[in-house]
Design a protein around this motif. Structure first.
Motif, mmCIF file in Angstrom:
data_model
loop_
_atom_site.group_PDB
_atom_site.id
_atom_site.type_symbol
_atom_site.label_atom_id
_atom_site.label_comp_id
_atom_site.label_asym_id
_atom_site.label_seq_id
_atom_site.Cartn_x
_atom_site.Cartn_y
_atom_site.Cartn_z
ATOM 1 N N VAL A 1 0.982 6.716 -6.908
ATOM 2 C CA VAL A 1 -0.148 7.574 -7.259
ATOM 3 C C VAL A 1 0.099 9.021 -6.807
ATOM 4 O O VAL A 1 -0.206 9.978 -7.521
ATOM 5 C CB VAL A 1 -1.451 7.021 -6.635
ATOM 6 N N LEU B 1 2.087 1.753 -3.492
ATOM 7 C CA LEU B 1 1.031 2.277 -4.358
ATOM 8 C C LEU B 1 0.762 3.745 -4.054
ATOM 9 O O LEU B 1 0.578 4.555 -4.973
ATOM 10 C CB LEU B 1 -0.237 1.451 -4.182
ATOM 11 N N ASP B 2 0.743 4.120 -2.785
ATOM 12 C CA ASP B 2 0.544 5.530 -2.406
ATOM 13 C C ASP B 2 1.624 6.408 -3.013
ATOM 14 O O ASP B 2 1.347 7.517 -3.500
ATOM 15 C CB ASP B 2 0.561 5.674 -0.883
ATOM 16 N N ARG C 1 -6.043 6.057 -8.636
ATOM 17 C CA ARG C 1 -6.024 5.155 -7.480
ATOM 18 C C ARG C 1 -6.670 3.839 -7.878
ATOM 19 O O ARG C 1 -7.739 3.827 -8.491
ATOM 20 C CB ARG C 1 -6.793 5.794 -6.325
ATOM 21 N N ASN D 1 0.825 -1.210 0.000
ATOM 22 C CA ASN D 1 0.000 0.000 0.000
ATOM 23 C C ASN D 1 0.855 1.254 0.000
ATOM 24 O O ASN D 1 0.520 2.253 -0.639
ATOM 25 C CB ASN D 1 -0.938 -0.001 1.210
ATOM 26 N N GLU E 1 -4.730 1.167 -16.104
ATOM 27 C CA GLU E 1 -5.061 0.534 -14.819
ATOM 28 C C GLU E 1 -4.542 -0.901 -14.757
ATOM 29 O O GLU E 1 -4.030 -1.332 -13.721
ATOM 30 C CB GLU E 1 -6.574 0.584 -14.587
#
Length: 257
Positions: free
Chosen positions: A163, A159-160, A171, A156, A188
């Motif tokens: 993005v 990914l944060d 997201r 996570n 995506e």
């Protein structure tokens, strides 16, 4: 009955444990500013809603990687339960296993608790992987000694960063891509392939390198929220144990009783 509090960087998990069995658990976002009174209002009402009497709690243990949270949880225990809590890794709740690393005091409570529980439950050399804010890989030898490990960014967190530092990437939810292809046909899908299969490759590569360095067969034990997701779609793990850290708190509290 034991009240165990596992304080991570993202969440605090409370559990009621009776004779080694987890009877209930509750989760709240970690916030070191949350007071003992606030914890009490939230936790004791939830316990009552599920039919538990706070008067049945006779022991409390706190394991925390957020030092500022310990004081407020101690207030919760002493003010509302009348119990001086055990602090994992301190005093009567010292770890009780060999820390064969250069800076023993730097080992996080969650990793130490995983070491205790994994050695108690599984035989031989172990690689313990915990999917949290960070993903940690820990090596525990057949005698229960902690030998070291790896800290990698959690999925996570990765990914944060992806993005948050790009202008146009959306997201996405972390899940297995719909196809086994690793050539995405849209943005995506390409992101999901990179996040999911990229992380699988990271885990596979690090496990292989660790096993080679250990030089003996090693059982791979996974814990943390995303362990189940990866276990469903890969054969990376020998055991998935979602309650490993809480079980470590229960074992440590039992030794300290």
């Amino acid at each position: 009955m034991l009240l165990a509090a596992d304080v991570g960087n993202t969440n605090v998990v409370f559990a009621l444990i009776d004779q080694g069995e987890i009877k209930a658990r509750w989760r709240i976002a970690s916030d070191p500013r949350r007071t003992g009174d606030e914890y009490a209002v939230w936790l004791l009402q939830l316990a009552e809603f599920q039919g538990f009497d706070s008067g049945d709690i006779d022991q409390v243990i706190i394991g925390s990687v957020v030092p500022r949270a310990i004081h407020n949880l101690t207030v919760l225990s002493e003010k509302y339960l009348g119990i001086t809590p055990l602090i994992a890794g301190q005093g009567a709740a010292e770890w009780g296993f060999e820390l064969d690393i250069e800076q023993p005091s730097s080992l996080g409570a969650d990793r130490a608790l995983n070491t205790i529980a994994a050695h108690e439950k599984y035989e031989g050399d172990l690689i313990v992987i915990d999917f949290g804010t960070a993903t940690t890989f820990d090596v525990v030898d057949f005698n229960g000694a902690y030998k070291g490990g790896i800290i990698a960014p959690g999925i996570n967190l990765s990914l944060d960063a992806l993005v948050g530092n790009t202008a146009k990437l959306p997201r996405i939810a972390i899940e297995k891509p719909g196809s086994d292809s690793v050539i995405g046909r849209n943005t995506e899908d390409q992101m999901l392939i990179g996040v999911f299969w990229g992380y699988v490759s990271l885990i596979e590569g690090l496990i292989a390198r660790m096993k080679k360095e250990i030089g003996r067969p090693a059982t791979v034990v996974a814990t943390g929220g995303l362990a189940v997701l990866f276990d469903e779609h890969t054969d990376l793990f020998d055991q998935v144990d979602s309650d490993l850290t809480l079980n470590g708190l229960g074992i440590l509290a039992g030794r300290s009783a």
